[in-house]
Design a protein around this motif. Structure first.
Motif, PDB file in Angstrom:
ATOM      1  N   ASP A   1       0.813  -1.221   0.000  1.00 56.96           N
ATOM      2  CA  ASP A   1       0.000   0.000   0.000  1.00 56.96           C
ATOM      3  C   ASP A   1       0.843   1.267   0.000  1.00 56.96           C
ATOM      4  O   ASP A   1       0.300   2.369  -0.008  1.00 56.96           O
ATOM      5  N   ALA A   2       2.153   1.108   0.014  1.00 59.53           N
ATOM      6  CA  ALA A   2       3.059   2.247   0.184  1.00 59.53           C
ATOM      7  C   ALA A   2       3.292   2.992  -1.127  1.00 59.53           C
ATOM      8  O   ALA A   2       3.241   2.412  -2.217  1.00 59.53           O
ATOM      9  N   SER A   3       3.591   4.273  -0.976  1.00 58.77           N
ATOM     10  CA  SER A   3       3.995   5.090  -2.126  1.00 58.77           C
ATOM     11  C   SER A   3       5.399   4.658  -2.572  1.00 58.77           C
ATOM     12  O   SER A   3       6.110   3.946  -1.847  1.00 58.77           O
ATOM     13  N   ASP A   4       5.802   5.100  -3.732  1.00 55.26           N
ATOM     14  CA  ASP A   4       7.146   4.794  -4.219  1.00 55.26           C
ATOM     15  C   ASP A   4       8.211   5.328  -3.261  1.00 55.26           C
ATOM     16  O   ASP A   4       9.228   4.668  -3.021  1.00 55.26           O
ATOM     17  N   GLU A   5       7.969   6.509  -2.702  1.00 52.62           N
ATOM     18  CA  GLU A   5       8.922   7.114  -1.757  1.00 52.62           C
ATOM     19  C   GLU A   5       9.099   6.219  -0.524  1.00 52.62           C
ATOM     20  O   GLU A   5      10.227   5.982  -0.073  1.00 52.62           O
ATOM     21  N   VAL A   6       8.013   5.713   0.010  1.00 49.22           N
ATOM     22  CA  VAL A   6       8.065   4.840   1.180  1.00 49.22           C
ATOM     23  C   VAL A   6       8.685   3.495   0.805  1.00 49.22           C
ATOM     24  O   VAL A   6       9.514   2.964   1.551  1.00 49.22           O
ATOM     25  N   ARG A   7       8.321   2.960  -0.333  1.00 49.94           N
ATOM     26  CA  ARG A   7       8.896   1.679  -0.760  1.00 49.94           C
ATOM     27  C   ARG A   7      10.414   1.761  -0.909  1.00 49.94           C
ATOM     28  O   ARG A   7      11.126   0.802  -0.595  1.00 49.94           O
ATOM     29  N   THR A   8      10.916   2.897  -1.358  1.00 52.25           N
ATOM     30  CA  THR A   8      12.365   3.069  -1.481  1.00 52.25           C
ATOM     31  C   THR A   8      13.027   2.947  -0.116  1.00 52.25           C
ATOM     32  O   THR A   8      14.064   2.289   0.037  1.00 52.25           O
ATOM     33  N   VAL A   9      12.431   3.557   0.903  1.00 50.19           N
ATOM     34  CA  VAL A   9      12.980   3.454   2.260  1.00 50.19           C
ATOM     35  C   VAL A   9      12.839   2.020   2.770  1.00 50.19           C
ATOM     36  O   VAL A   9      13.792   1.451   3.326  1.00 50.19           O
ATOM     37  N   TYR A  10      11.682   1.431   2.580  1.00 47.35           N
ATOM     38  CA  TYR A  10      11.479   0.042   3.010  1.00 47.35           C
ATOM     39  C   TYR A  10      12.511  -0.884   2.357  1.00 47.35           C
ATOM     40  O   TYR A  10      13.071  -1.758   3.023  1.00 47.35           O
ATOM     41  N   ASP A  11      12.750  -0.694   1.068  1.00 49.78           N
ATOM     42  CA  ASP A  11      13.737  -1.527   0.374  1.00 49.78           C
ATOM     43  C   ASP A  11      15.128  -1.361   0.979  1.00 49.78           C
ATOM     44  O   ASP A  11      15.873  -2.332   1.130  1.00 49.78           O
ATOM     45  N   ASP A  12      15.478  -0.136   1.339  1.00 52.05           N
ATOM     46  CA  ASP A  12      16.787   0.116   1.943  1.00 52.05           C
ATOM     47  C   ASP A  12      16.871  -0.514   3.329  1.00 52.05           C
ATOM     48  O   ASP A  12      17.906  -1.085   3.696  1.00 52.05           O
ATOM     49  N   ILE A  13      15.796  -0.434   4.102  1.00 51.27           N
ATOM     50  CA  ILE A  13      15.765  -1.088   5.416  1.00 51.27           C
ATOM     51  C   ILE A  13      16.007  -2.584   5.254  1.00 51.27           C
ATOM     52  O   ILE A  13      16.848  -3.171   5.942  1.00 51.27           O
TER      53      ILE A  13
ATOM     54  N   HIS B   1       4.134   9.574   7.488  1.00 50.57           N
ATOM     55  CA  HIS B   1       4.755  10.854   7.119  1.00 50.57           C
ATOM     56  C   HIS B   1       6.105  10.511   6.482  1.00 50.57           C
ATOM     57  O   HIS B   1       7.122  10.395   7.185  1.00 50.57           O
ATOM     58  N   PRO B   2       6.124  10.302   5.169  1.00 49.28           N
ATOM     59  CA  PRO B   2       7.340   9.848   4.490  1.00 49.28           C
ATOM     60  C   PRO B   2       8.608  10.642   4.793  1.00 49.28           C
ATOM     61  O   PRO B   2       9.678  10.036   4.938  1.00 49.28           O
ATOM     62  N   PRO B   3       8.561  11.986   4.929  1.00 51.06           N
ATOM     63  CA  PRO B   3       9.805  12.688   5.268  1.00 51.06           C
ATOM     64  C   PRO B   3      10.383  12.267   6.630  1.00 51.06           C
ATOM     65  O   PRO B   3      11.592  12.148   6.787  1.00 51.06           O
ATOM     66  N   THR B   4       9.501  12.016   7.598  1.00 51.44           N
ATOM     67  CA  THR B   4       9.967  11.560   8.912  1.00 51.44           C
ATOM     68  C   THR B   4      10.519  10.154   8.809  1.00 51.44           C
ATOM     69  O   THR B   4      11.550   9.843   9.416  1.00 51.44           O
ATOM     70  N   LEU B   5       9.863   9.288   8.060  1.00 49.27           N
ATOM     71  CA  LEU B   5      10.357   7.931   7.837  1.00 49.27           C
ATOM     72  C   LEU B   5      11.761   7.977   7.259  1.00 49.27           C
ATOM     73  O   LEU B   5      12.686   7.348   7.788  1.00 49.27           O
ATOM     74  N   LYS B   6      11.936   8.721   6.188  1.00 48.06           N
ATOM     75  CA  LYS B   6      13.236   8.782   5.514  1.00 48.06           C
ATOM     76  C   LYS B   6      14.302   9.371   6.430  1.00 48.06           C
ATOM     77  O   LYS B   6      15.400   8.824   6.553  1.00 48.06           O
ATOM     78  N   ARG B   7      14.014  10.485   7.071  1.00 45.51           N
ATOM     79  CA  ARG B   7      14.979  11.163   7.946  1.00 45.51           C
ATOM     80  C   ARG B   7      15.387  10.254   9.110  1.00 45.51           C
ATOM     81  O   ARG B   7      16.570  10.122   9.438  1.00 45.51           O
ATOM     82  N   THR B   8      14.409   9.601   9.724  1.00 41.38           N
ATOM     83  CA  THR B   8      14.690   8.741  10.869  1.00 41.38           C
ATOM     84  C   THR B   8      15.494   7.525  10.443  1.00 41.38           C
ATOM     85  O   THR B   8      16.470   7.153  11.108  1.00 41.38           O
ATOM     86  N   TRP B   9      15.122   6.907   9.324  1.00 43.20           N
ATOM     87  CA  TRP B   9      15.868   5.745   8.846  1.00 43.20           C
ATOM     88  C   TRP B   9      17.305   6.126   8.519  1.00 43.20           C
ATOM     89  O   TRP B   9      18.245   5.410   8.879  1.00 43.20           O
ATOM     90  N   GLU B  10      17.512   7.245   7.854  1.00 39.89           N
ATOM     91  CA  GLU B  10      18.875   7.669   7.513  1.00 39.89           C
ATOM     92  C   GLU B  10      19.715   7.869   8.771  1.00 39.89           C
ATOM     93  O   GLU B  10      20.884   7.482   8.808  1.00 39.89           O
TER      94      GLU B  10
END
Length: 130
Positions: A9-21, A40-49
């Motif tokens: 159900d994720a957007s491409d932006e979220v899937r990119t982070v999920y794939d990296d995780i 909140h994809p920006p928070t997901l990306k920032r926190t994962w990084e």
């Protein structure tokens, strides 16, 4: 409780982070923490990084020590999720039940002495100041 964003159900932006995780952690499972942050994809990306950089980059602290520090702070902050997930990660890095017991004893002692020092408003000794 936040809605969990599943991979399908994720957007491409979220899937990119999920794939990296998944690639970084060598797993095919996304934890609930990340699924909640995906709201909140920006928070997901920032926190994962930040997590990836701090917890997996080479440094003076080995992976087990990093997990032990994370557990100690999580216990002090009362974060059930982080205690559980980082205790599991520490066990995967070789932490024994004896080591966990020693760690928790130190956390409890530090919390007690910190509160006593603060409560008594003890000034810092000159030799401890840098």
């Amino acid at each position: 409780m936040s809605q969990f964003i599943e991979y399908e159900d994720a957007s491409d932006e979220v899937r990119t982070v999920y794939d990296d995780i998944c690639a970084t952690r060598q797993t095919d499972r996304i934890n609930n923490f990340w699924k909640a942050l995906a709201n909140h994809p920006p928070t997901l990306k920032r926190t994962w990084e930040s997590v990836k950089d701090i917890m997996t980059s080479p440094g003076e602290l080995d992976p087990l020590m990093r997990e032990l520090i994370y557990i100690a702070v999580s216990v002090t902050n009362g974060c059930e999720y982080c205690i559980a997930s980082h205790t599991a990660a520490a066990r995967n890095q070789g932490m024994s039940e004896t080591l966990l017991g020693e760690l928790l004893s130190i956390v409890a002692l530090a919390n007690t002495t910190n509160r006593l020092a603060n409560g008594y408003q003890v000034p810092v000794d000159a030799q401890f100041k840098t």
